[in-house]
Design an enzyme around this catalytic site. Structure first.
Site, PDB file in Angstrom:
ATOM      1  N   LYS A 114       0.890  -1.354   0.052  1.00  0.00           N
ATOM      2  CA  LYS A 114      -0.225   0.041  -0.481  1.00  0.00           C
ATOM      3  C   LYS A 114       0.511   1.238   0.244  1.00  0.00           C
ATOM      4  O   LYS A 114       0.650   2.090  -0.654  1.00  0.00           O
ATOM      5  CB  LYS A 114      -0.799  -0.016   0.813  1.00  0.00           C
ATOM      6  CG  LYS A 114      -2.507  -1.210   0.969  1.00  0.00           C
ATOM      7  CD  LYS A 114      -3.596  -1.130   2.343  1.00  0.00           C
ATOM      8  CE  LYS A 114      -4.222  -2.395   1.811  1.00  0.00           C
ATOM      9  NZ  LYS A 114      -3.975  -3.871   1.907  1.00  0.00           N
TER      10      LYS A 114
HETATM   11  C1  LIG Z   1      -4.398  -4.302   0.954  1.00  0.00           C
HETATM   12  C2  LIG Z   1      -3.948  -5.659   1.304  1.00  0.00           C
HETATM   13  C3  LIG Z   1      -3.685  -6.698   0.296  1.00  0.00           C
HETATM   14  C4  LIG Z   1      -5.764  -6.430  -0.795  1.00  0.00           C
HETATM   15  O1  LIG Z   1      -5.402  -5.965  -1.380  1.00  0.00           O
HETATM   16  P1  LIG Z   1      -6.571  -4.876  -2.554  1.00  0.00           P
HETATM   17  O2  LIG Z   1      -6.140  -4.420  -3.186  1.00  0.00           O
HETATM   18  O3  LIG Z   1      -7.201  -5.109  -1.360  1.00  0.00           O
HETATM   19  O4  LIG Z   1      -6.881  -6.566  -3.086  1.00  0.00           O
HETATM   20  C5  LIG Z   1      -3.821  -8.022   0.856  1.00  0.00           C
HETATM   21  N1  LIG Z   1      -2.666  -7.608   0.702  1.00  0.00           N
HETATM   22  C6  LIG Z   1      -1.580  -7.147   1.661  1.00  0.00           C
HETATM   23  C7  LIG Z   1      -0.856  -6.824   2.404  1.00  0.00           C
HETATM   24  C8  LIG Z   1      -2.978  -5.840   2.310  1.00  0.00           C
HETATM   25  O5  LIG Z   1      -2.614  -5.034   3.173  1.00  0.00           O
END
Ligand SMILES: *Cc1c(COP(=O)(O)O)cnc(C)c1O
Length: 467
Positions: A114
Site C-alpha cells: 500500500k
Molecule cells: C491490502 C492488502 C491486500 C489486498 O489488496 P486489495 O487491493 O485490497 O485487493 C493484500 N495483502 C496485503 C498485505 C494488503 O495489505
C-alpha cells in the site's frame, strides 16, 4: 487530449485528474474510471525496459495526470516518493523456482504494498492543495495496513490533517504501533470502542453527512476506491514484466486479493500493452471473488477472520470497476447490476463470465493451506513469505499448470508484520523488522480512545484540525 474520468454508474459529472484525486465515491455512488487508457507498443516497451522505477512511473502515470502537474514537478514528486523505499530497485524480484518469481512490494516505510500508492497520494494531494490554497481532512478506518500506510504517506503534508479510526484493542501490536508511534501535529489515531465495521460505518456516514468541518474544509478518502491509488499500482506490473524481459512473451501475475484494487491495476496494465497471460485472483476463505469466477455469482458473504487479515472482506469494492468493463462501459447496465447485487446476489451473464474467465484465474486458501505454504516455501527455498503472499504463491502453482509464461506472485507484505502466522506455520524461522522499525516496541505511542459515537468523533476532529 487529456484523460478524463467517468463514474461507473453513469450519472455523476465527468472530472479531470485533480478533481478525481480529491473525490472519493462519485456522487451517483459509482467509482471513477478513466475515459480511455494510454497504450504502449513493443518499441516503447523496449525503451522503457532500462528505466529506473521513478522514470518508468513517470511514463505510466503522466498520461493519467495530464496537464494537472507539469513534467518537472511530477518527476520530482515521483523521485521523492520512491526514495522512501529501502531497496534501490524499489520493487525487487526474487526467483523461487524455474519460471516462478516473487515481486517484493514490501520495501516501503510500512512494509506493505500500500506504500506504493499512499506515499504518492499524500504528495500529490499536498502539491495540488498548496496550489489551490486549500486544506483538507483525511478520514479513514483501518483494520491493519491501510491506516499506517496512509499515516506515513501524509505525515509531512502541510495541507492535510489525518484522522484514522481503528477498533480499540482489536488490531495487532505491530500494526497498531506502526500507526500510533508516528507523532506529528497533523496525525490523529482514534481507537474506537467498537469493531472494525463500527469504524468503517462512521467513516462512510461522515462522507454523506452534513459538512461538519471548519471553514468548509473538504473530507478526502484514501481507501482503495481512490483512483490515484490504482494508477500508482499499474507501474510495478510494467516494472517487473519488463525486468523479466517479457516484451514478446507474456507474464502471469498471482495477486493476493481483497478489495480488488491491486489486481485491477494489473488488468489495466494488460489493456495498456503489457503482455500478460493470466491474472490470478488469490483469496483466503473470504472468497467472494473466487466464487464469481467459478460459479458466476457475485454475492456478499459474512466476514470470517483469517490469518491474512488484510484480505478479510465481504465485498470487493473495486470489482465494480471490472464489472463496468464487462458491461461494455454502459453506466445504466452497471447501475442495474449493482442494484441487483445490493438486494442479494448478482448472477453474471454467460458472456460477462466468459470475458472474466479469459482474463482471470482464481484460487482460494484456508488458514491450514496458508500455513502449509509458508512452511513449504521456507523448507524448499529458505525464503520466508507472509501469510498474504503465501496465498499468492500457492495460487501461482495451482494456476500455472503447464503454461510457460513467467509467473510473478506479488509479495504484498513483509513477513515480520505477521509473526503469529509464521508461528502457526510451525517453522523454525523468525522475520526481523527492518532497521527503521527495529525499535518499534520501545517507541512512544499516541492515540485517543473514543466511544462508538459519531458526534463525539466529529467534535474531536473539529477540535484537532490545524488552523
Ligand atoms: C491490502 C492488502 C491486500 C489486498 O489488496 P486489495 O487491493 O485490497 O485487493 C493484500 N495483502 C496485503 C498485505 C494488503 O495489505
Amino acid at each position: 487530449m487529456t484523460i478524463r474520468y467517468v463514474s461507473t454508474r453513469g450519472q455523476a459529472p465527468e472530472l479531470d485528474f485533480e478533481d478525481v484525486l480529491l473525490a472519493g465515491l462519485a456522487s451517483d455512488g459509482g467509482l471513477y474510471v478513466p475515459t480511455y487508457l494510454p497504450k504502449f507498443d513493443a518499441e516503447k516497451l523496449r525503451a522503457m525496459q532500462t528505466m529506473s522505477y521513478p522514470d518508468l512511473a513517470y511514463e505510466i502515470v503522466s498520461p493519467f495526470i495530464g496537464d494537472c502537474i507539469n513534467e518537472a514537478d511530477l518527476r520530482a514528486i515521483l523521485k521523492d516518493t520512491y526514495s522512501s523505499f529501502r531497496h534501490p530497485a524499489v520493487a525487487p524480484l526474487v526467483q523461487l523456482e524455474h519460471n516462478q518469481w516473487v515481486l517484493e512490494l514490501f520495501q516501503g516505510p510500512t512494509l506493505a504494498f500500500k506504500d506504493f500508492a499512499l506515499q504518492l497520494l499524500g504528495r500529490l494531494l499536498d502539491y495540488v492543495l498548496a496550489r489551490r490554497g486549500e486544506k483538507v481532512v483525511i478520514m479513514g478506518a483501518t483494520s491493519g495496513d491501510t491506516g499506517s500506510a496512509a499515516i506515513e504517506g501524509c505525515k509531512r503534508c502541510d495541507n492535510i490533517d489525518i484522522f484514522i479510526l481503528h477498533p480499540h484493542e482489536r488490531v495487532s501490536d505491530v500494526q497498531r504501533r506502526q500507526m500510533t508511534t508516528v507523532i506529528a501535529p497533523n496525525i490523529h489515531n482514534i481507537a474506537i470502542k467498537g469493531n472494525f465495521d463500527d469504524c468503517q460505518a462512521m467513516v462512510k456516514t461522515s462522507f454523506v453527512a452534513e459538512p461538519f468541518l471548519p471553514d468548509g474544509r473538504r473530507l478526502v478518502a484514501v481507501n482503495s476506491i481512490n483512483w490515484a491509488r490504482i494508477m500508482a499500482q499499474i507501474v510495478y506490473y510494467f516494472y517487473s514484466g519488463l525486468a523479466l524481459g517479457r516484451i514478446d512473451r507474456p507474464t502471469s501475475f498471482s495477486v493476493p486479493t481483497g478489495n480488488f484494487g491491486d489486481i485491477f491495476a494489473g488488468y489495466l496494465a494488460k489493456q495498456m500493452g503489457l503482455p500478460i497471460e493470466k491474472l490470478v485472483i488469490a483469496t483466503n476463505r473470504n472468497d467472494v471473488l473466487h466464487r464469481v469466477l467459478t460459479e458466476g455469482v457475485y454475492a456478499k458473504l459474512s466476514l470470517e477472520a483469517s490469518l491474512s487479515p488484510s484480505m478479510d472482506i465481504t465485498v470487493s469494492s473495486n470489482f465494480e470497476r471490472l464489472l463496468f468493463d464487462l458491461a461494455d462501459r454502459d453506466g445504466d447496465v452497471l447501475r442495474g447490476w449493482m442494484e441487483t447485487f445490493a438486494e442479494g446476489d448478482l448472477t453474471l451473464s454467460n458472456e460477462a463470465l466468459e470475458k472474466a474467465k479469459a482474463l482471470f484465474d482464481s484460487d482460494r486458501s484456508s488458514d491450514e493451506e496458508t500455513c502449509a505454504e509458508i512452511a513449504a516455501v521456507w523448507r524448499k527455498q529458505g525464503y520466508l513469505v507472509d501469510p498474504h503472499t503465501a496465498i499468492g504463491t500457492k495460487a501461482a502453482r495451482v494456476c500455472q499448470q503447464d503454461s510457460d509464461a513467467a509467473m510473478v506472485t506479488l509479495a504484498t507484505a513483509h513477513p515480520a508484520k505477521f509473526p503469529s502466522a509464521i508461528d502457526a506455520a510451525g517453522i523454525d524461522a523468525q522475520a526481523q523488522l527492518p532497521a527503521h522499525l527495529a525499535d518499534l516496541f520501545e517507541r512512544e505511542e499516541a492515540f485517543d480512545v473514543l466511544p462508538n459515537d459519531l458526534a463525539e468523533v466529529h467534535q474531536f476532529m473539529v477540535a484537532n484540525c490545524r488552523a
